[in-house]
Design a protein around this motif. Structure first.
Motif, mmCIF file in Angstrom:
data_model
loop_
_atom_site.group_PDB
_atom_site.id
_atom_site.type_symbol
_atom_site.label_atom_id
_atom_site.label_comp_id
_atom_site.label_asym_id
_atom_site.label_seq_id
_atom_site.Cartn_x
_atom_site.Cartn_y
_atom_site.Cartn_z
ATOM 1 N N LEU A 1 0.825 -1.204 0.000
ATOM 2 C CA LEU A 1 0.000 0.000 0.000
ATOM 3 C C LEU A 1 0.859 1.255 0.000
ATOM 4 C CD1 LEU A 1 -2.838 -0.956 2.518
ATOM 5 C CD2 LEU A 1 -3.021 -0.706 0.044
ATOM 6 N N GLY A 2 2.031 1.182 0.651
ATOM 7 C CA GLY A 2 2.910 2.340 0.703
ATOM 8 C C GLY A 2 3.341 2.789 -0.677
ATOM 9 N N SER A 3 3.730 1.837 -1.507
ATOM 10 C CA SER A 3 4.137 2.168 -2.876
ATOM 11 C C SER A 3 2.982 2.766 -3.663
ATOM 12 C CB SER A 3 4.656 0.914 -3.584
ATOM 13 O OG SER A 3 5.831 0.437 -2.960
ATOM 14 N N GLN A 4 1.771 2.297 -3.396
ATOM 15 C CA GLN A 4 0.599 2.851 -4.073
ATOM 16 C C GLN A 4 0.344 4.285 -3.637
ATOM 17 O OE1 GLN A 4 -2.849 0.215 -3.959
ATOM 18 N NE2 GLN A 4 -1.498 -1.556 -3.790
ATOM 19 N N PHE A 5 0.525 4.548 -2.339
ATOM 20 C CA PHE A 5 0.372 5.915 -1.840
ATOM 21 C C PHE A 5 1.385 6.836 -2.501
ATOM 22 C CE2 PHE A 5 -2.100 4.399 1.886
ATOM 23 C CZ PHE A 5 -3.067 5.390 1.905
ATOM 24 N N ILE A 6 2.638 6.388 -2.577
ATOM 25 C CA ILE A 6 3.694 7.212 -3.171
ATOM 26 C C ILE A 6 3.383 7.493 -4.635
ATOM 27 C CG2 ILE A 6 6.132 7.215 -3.863
ATOM 28 C CD1 ILE A 6 6.690 5.689 -1.238
ATOM 29 N N ALA A 7 2.973 6.457 -5.358
ATOM 30 C CA ALA A 7 2.645 6.636 -6.773
ATOM 31 C C ALA A 7 1.480 7.609 -6.952
ATOM 32 C CB ALA A 7 2.300 5.284 -7.398
ATOM 33 N N ALA A 8 0.471 7.495 -6.102
ATOM 34 C CA ALA A 8 -0.692 8.375 -6.213
ATOM 35 C C ALA A 8 -0.322 9.821 -5.922
ATOM 36 C CB ALA A 8 -1.790 7.905 -5.252
ATOM 37 N N MET A 9 0.487 10.042 -4.891
ATOM 38 C CA MET A 9 0.887 11.405 -4.543
ATOM 39 C C MET A 9 1.794 12.010 -5.611
ATOM 40 S SD MET A 9 -0.701 12.125 -1.736
ATOM 41 C CE MET A 9 -2.020 11.102 -2.427
ATOM 42 N N ALA A 10 2.712 11.207 -6.151
ATOM 43 C CA ALA A 10 3.598 11.698 -7.212
ATOM 44 C C ALA A 10 2.800 12.050 -8.463
ATOM 45 C CB ALA A 10 4.664 10.662 -7.527
ATOM 46 N N HIS A 11 1.819 11.235 -8.781
ATOM 47 C CA HIS A 11 0.955 11.523 -9.931
ATOM 48 C C HIS A 11 0.192 12.820 -9.709
ATOM 49 C CE1 HIS A 11 -1.623 10.784 -13.381
ATOM 50 N NE2 HIS A 11 -2.670 11.022 -12.607
ATOM 51 N N ARG A 12 -0.273 13.009 -8.495
ATOM 52 C CA ARG A 12 -0.993 14.246 -8.155
ATOM 53 C C ARG A 12 -0.106 15.468 -8.350
ATOM 54 N NH1 ARG A 12 -3.348 15.315 -2.030
ATOM 55 N NH2 ARG A 12 -4.094 17.449 -2.340
ATOM 56 N N LEU A 13 1.190 15.314 -8.069
ATOM 57 C CA LEU A 13 2.143 16.413 -8.215
ATOM 58 C C LEU A 13 2.637 16.576 -9.652
ATOM 59 C CD1 LEU A 13 4.344 15.701 -5.059
ATOM 60 C CD2 LEU A 13 2.742 17.611 -5.343
ATOM 61 N N GLY A 14 2.401 15.574 -10.496
ATOM 62 C CA GLY A 14 2.995 15.587 -11.821
ATOM 63 C C GLY A 14 4.500 15.447 -11.755
ATOM 64 N N ALA A 15 4.989 14.674 -10.780
ATOM 65 C CA ALA A 15 6.422 14.575 -10.498
ATOM 66 C C ALA A 15 7.003 13.271 -11.019
ATOM 67 C CB ALA A 15 6.671 14.682 -8.988
ATOM 68 N N ARG A 16 8.314 13.283 -11.279
ATOM 69 C CA ARG A 16 9.062 12.075 -11.611
ATOM 70 C C ARG A 16 9.745 11.575 -10.347
ATOM 71 N NH1 ARG A 16 13.266 13.196 -14.087
ATOM 72 N NH2 ARG A 16 13.187 15.465 -14.020
ATOM 73 N N TYR A 17 9.792 10.264 -10.161
ATOM 74 C CA TYR A 17 10.404 9.717 -8.958
ATOM 75 C C TYR A 17 10.984 8.346 -9.240
ATOM 76 C CZ TYR A 17 6.465 6.516 -8.318
ATOM 77 O OH TYR A 17 5.539 5.520 -8.479
ATOM 78 N N GLY A 18 11.848 7.893 -8.341
ATOM 79 C CA GLY A 18 12.420 6.560 -8.472
ATOM 80 C C GLY A 18 13.375 6.253 -7.338
ATOM 81 N N TRP A 19 13.755 4.980 -7.240
ATOM 82 C CA TRP A 19 14.698 4.515 -6.226
ATOM 83 C C TRP A 19 16.022 4.161 -6.896
ATOM 84 C CZ3 TRP A 19 9.515 3.647 -5.887
ATOM 85 C CH2 TRP A 19 8.890 3.885 -4.648
ATOM 86 N N SER A 20 17.116 4.347 -6.172
ATOM 87 C CA SER A 20 18.428 3.980 -6.687
ATOM 88 C C SER A 20 19.291 3.453 -5.544
ATOM 89 C CB SER A 20 19.120 5.165 -7.363
ATOM 90 O OG SER A 20 19.296 6.239 -6.451
ATOM 91 N N ASP A 21 20.401 2.830 -5.899
ATOM 92 C CA ASP A 21 21.332 2.273 -4.925
ATOM 93 C C ASP A 21 22.181 3.398 -4.349
ATOM 94 O OD1 ASP A 21 23.160 0.841 -3.442
ATOM 95 O OD2 ASP A 21 23.621 -0.596 -5.032
ATOM 96 N N ALA A 22 22.127 3.591 -3.014
ATOM 97 C CA ALA A 22 22.910 4.637 -2.363
ATOM 98 C C ALA A 22 24.314 4.165 -1.996
ATOM 99 C CB ALA A 22 22.192 5.139 -1.108
ATOM 100 N N ARG A 23 24.594 2.884 -2.123
ATOM 101 C CA ARG A 23 25.939 2.302 -1.930
ATOM 102 C C ARG A 23 26.620 2.769 -0.634
ATOM 103 N NH1 ARG A 23 27.334 -0.175 -6.680
ATOM 104 N NH2 ARG A 23 26.162 0.475 -8.500
#
Length: 219
Positions: free
Chosen positions: A188-210
């Protein structure tokens, strides 16, 4: 039930109701009432959590309480600033970080929530969406990024973009997404993030912080 089961919840007595706003405008009055209502809901959920023995149900309730607190923070700031729907997102994230540290972090045990945020003025609706995203990411990092009992910070940063907009990052230095064998929550958390990002019209993603995981959102 042990006290540890309730570590994610603030003390109900510490959930403050806002003082009256002097000579409020219509917008002030709306934000004031919404903030008070959300604070009361969070307090009731904190009290209800003390009656729950199921760890899974308690975790869900804790997550929802953090999300409610995120939205309440926007309206609390609006009540103070009386800014006709505008919020300093940097200041809001600093306040939110302190609240999240009290709820799911522990600076004394080496689990601080650190915020480095530039001043960025945004609409209240934008700050609300960012609050939900950050609350979800920080809660997830506190639960999954580090082994139980191990120290580890979660860093929140906000930078203004030269041509307008902003870049948000949430970073932990834990095990990383690929290295985590157990499922991370219900999805559900990922769905919340996707919904909020869509609402903002924003680009987002995860990456390796090493090591660890970095979440980046550009709006």
């Amino acid at each position: 039930m042990t006290t540890a089961h309730h570590a994610a919840f603030p003390d109900a007595a510490a959930v403050a109701v806002l003082p009256p706003v002097p000579e409020p405008s219509a917008m002030d009055e709306v934000n004031h009432r919404v903030a008070n209502s959300l604070q009361l809901v969070a307090a009731m959920m904190t009290l209800e959590a003390r009656r729950i023995a199921d760890p899974a149900a308690l975790a869900v309730l804790a997550t929802m309480t953090l999300r409610i607190a995120a939205i309440a923070g926007v309206h609390r700031q609006l009540c103070r600033e009386r800014s006709a729907g505008q919020v300093d997102l940097g200041e809001y994230l600093e306040q939110l970080g302190a609240g999240l540290e009290a709820g799911c972090g522990d600076a004394g045990a080496g689990r601080p929530i650190r915020v480095a945020a530039e001043p960025v003025t945004v609409a209240a609706e934008t700050a609300s969406s960012i609050g939900v995203i950050v609350s979800e990411l920080v809660g997830n990092a506190c639960k999954y990024a580090y082994p139980v009992g191990s120290p580890g910070a979660v860093d929140i940063s906000l930078c203004a973009r030269p041509m307008g907009g902003f870049v948000l990052e949430v970073v932990d230095r834990g095990r990383g997404r690929a290295a985590r064998a157990a499922p991370e929550g219900s999805g559900l958390g990922s769905q919340f993030i996707a919904a909020m990002a869509h609402r903002l019209g924003a680009r987002y993603g995860w990456s390796d912080a090493r090591p660890g995981t970095r979440f980046t959102l550009c709006a």
